[in-house]
Design a protein around this motif. Structure first.
Motif, PDB file in Angstrom:
ATOM      1  N   ALA A  98       1.100   3.027   3.411  1.00  0.00           N
ATOM      2  CA  ALA A  98       0.172   4.143   3.243  1.00  0.00           C
ATOM      3  C   ALA A  98       0.146   5.009   4.496  1.00  0.00           C
ATOM      4  O   ALA A  98       0.230   4.513   5.617  1.00  0.00           O
ATOM      5  CB  ALA A  98      -1.231   3.613   2.938  1.00  0.00           C
TER       6      ALA A  98
ATOM      7  N   THR B 230       0.845  -1.191   0.000  1.00  0.00           N
ATOM      8  CA  THR B 230       0.000   0.000   0.000  1.00  0.00           C
ATOM      9  C   THR B 230       0.883   1.244   0.000  1.00  0.00           C
ATOM     10  O   THR B 230       2.030   1.211   0.443  1.00  0.00           O
ATOM     11  CB  THR B 230      -0.940   0.027   1.218  1.00  0.00           C
ATOM     12  OG1 THR B 230      -0.167   0.148   2.427  1.00  0.00           O
ATOM     13  CG2 THR B 230      -1.779  -1.233   1.287  1.00  0.00           C
ATOM     14  N   GLY B 231       0.331   2.337  -0.510  1.00  0.00           N
ATOM     15  CA  GLY B 231       1.156   3.529  -0.685  1.00  0.00           C
ATOM     16  C   GLY B 231       2.241   3.281  -1.711  1.00  0.00           C
ATOM     17  O   GLY B 231       3.320   3.874  -1.660  1.00  0.00           O
TER      18      GLY B 231
ATOM     19  N   ALA C 114      -2.773   2.393  -4.322  1.00  0.00           N
ATOM     20  CA  ALA C 114      -2.780   3.801  -3.932  1.00  0.00           C
ATOM     21  C   ALA C 114      -4.033   4.437  -4.517  1.00  0.00           C
ATOM     22  O   ALA C 114      -4.770   3.805  -5.291  1.00  0.00           O
ATOM     23  CB  ALA C 114      -1.517   4.514  -4.430  1.00  0.00           C
TER      24      ALA C 114
END
Length: 363
Positions: free
Chosen positions: A152, A67-68, A92
């Motif tokens: 994230a 994530t991110g 994302a």
């Protein structure tokens, strides 16, 4: 050996030194005791290193969910994982950045069999995290990813008296929820499918301490640490490994954005912070995960705060952590005193700032 002498093992040398060699006994023992120690310790160290190498986690062929992953540390980690032969799914919000990141990942693939995908979802809710996981699993026949790298998050430094309930909730979602919800849906699916994998949180060195300006950022990062501690224990039930990283300043677009709202006094305190590139932080995280570290720090200051705040967490090294803890015991109170001095010196300027913001009655 030269001269035809048969070498004696350390234990034999020690027994000879104590068998009645008159005045030489004490000096001989003094010489052979270090040999005994070396003879006992060196094989243990070598065996431990061989065991660690054999147990080193290999991402090759593993499905890694990041994530991110469209920029910063998340993208840097995704690139490293692709380079080591992993199947990688990045998640994302921004579709345009995702597609640019996907193109970069394609340039680093090791073979044509690697599955490299990008998915646009907001992961600061259980529903969004579940949708992202379902999409990523679909490309693998519905099988859950083997490893989750939760990068994230965002920061919005400001003074506490400027906050509102809405801002506080939004910041908790950005700092805690964006990783906790993914960990929740990931662990449910891993347990359901019997996947013995990894969940890797990315917190901040500010999960060990806090200063002015981070009143709505640090609670989420402290909460991530608490969550990781609980899951590190609980997930032994399922053979799922939990790791958490504590990077300092990272030079990313997000860092540039947070500096736009960061109080001047916070910038003053941080002016001596050298920071690190996303690539360096990603290498530190991946190395820590591969070596089985629970708390992962990547520089001297991080190690000092980690060792000084470890509590009952597993140590990375009992010897070096003793050194870092001693440094922290002496140096950190002195550093904190200097921080408090800087804050007090900012009072006059801060009062004028509050007046301009309408948060202090004009006198």
């Amino acid at each position: 050996m030269g001269g035809g002498l048969k070498p004696l093992d350390p234990l034999t040398l020690l027994s000879i030194s104590y068998s009645g060699l008159g005045g030489r006994m004490q000096s001989t023992a003094a010489l052979t005791v270090p040999a005994v120690i070396l003879g006992a310790v060196v094989p243990i160290i070598l065996l431990a290193r061989m065991w660690l190498v054999s147990k080193r986690w290999d991402p090759r062929g593993q499905h890694c969910f990041v994530t991110g992953g469209s920029s910063g540390t998340g993208l840097a980690l995704a690139i490293l994982l692709v380079q080591q032969g992993a199947h990688v799914s990045i998640v994302a919000r921004n579709e345009e950045r995702l597609q640019k990141a996907l193109s970069r990942l394609e340039n680093h693939r090791r073979n044509s069999e690697q599955i490299i995908e990008a998915y646009s979802f907001a992961v600061n809710s259980e529903a969004g995290s579940a949708a992202a996981l379902k999409a990523a699993s679909g490309a693998h026949g519905g099988r859950c990813p083997d490893a989750f790298f939760l990068c994230a998050g965002s920061a919005r430094p400001q003074f506490w008296v400027e906050q509102t309930e809405e801002l506080m909730k939004a910041d908790m979602d950005a700092t805690y929820g964006a990783q906790a919800y993914t960990a929740l849906v990931a662990s449910k699916e891993m347990v359901k499918q019997g996947v013995k994998g990894k969940i890797v949180f990315v917190a901040s060195i500010l999960a060990y301490f806090s200063i002015v300006g981070y009143s709505t950022y640090c609670p989420g990062k402290f909460a991530l640490r608490g969550l990781a501690e609980a899951l590190h224990s609980e997930f032994k039930l399922y053979d799922i490994d939990v790791h958490i990283s504590f990077p300092g300043t990272i030079y990313t677009p997000g860092y540039e954005q947070e500096n736009k709202t960061k109080p001047k006094v916070t910038l003053k305190i941080e002016e001596s912070d050298g920071g690190a590139t996303p690539e360096y932080v990603a290498e530190t995280i991946l190395k820590g995960v591969q070596n089985g570290k629970f708390h992962i720090t990547g520089d001297f200051i991080g190690n000092v705060f980690r060792a000084s705040s470890a509590g009952s967490s597993p140590r990375n090294s009992y010897i070096t952590d003793l050194f870092y803890g001693l440094v922290g015991y002496i140096a950190l109170p002195v550093w904190r005193s200097s921080v408090d001095h800087t804050v007090r010196a900012h009072r006059k300027e801060h009062q004028e700032y509050l007046r301009q913001r309408g948060l202090l009655e004009r006198s």
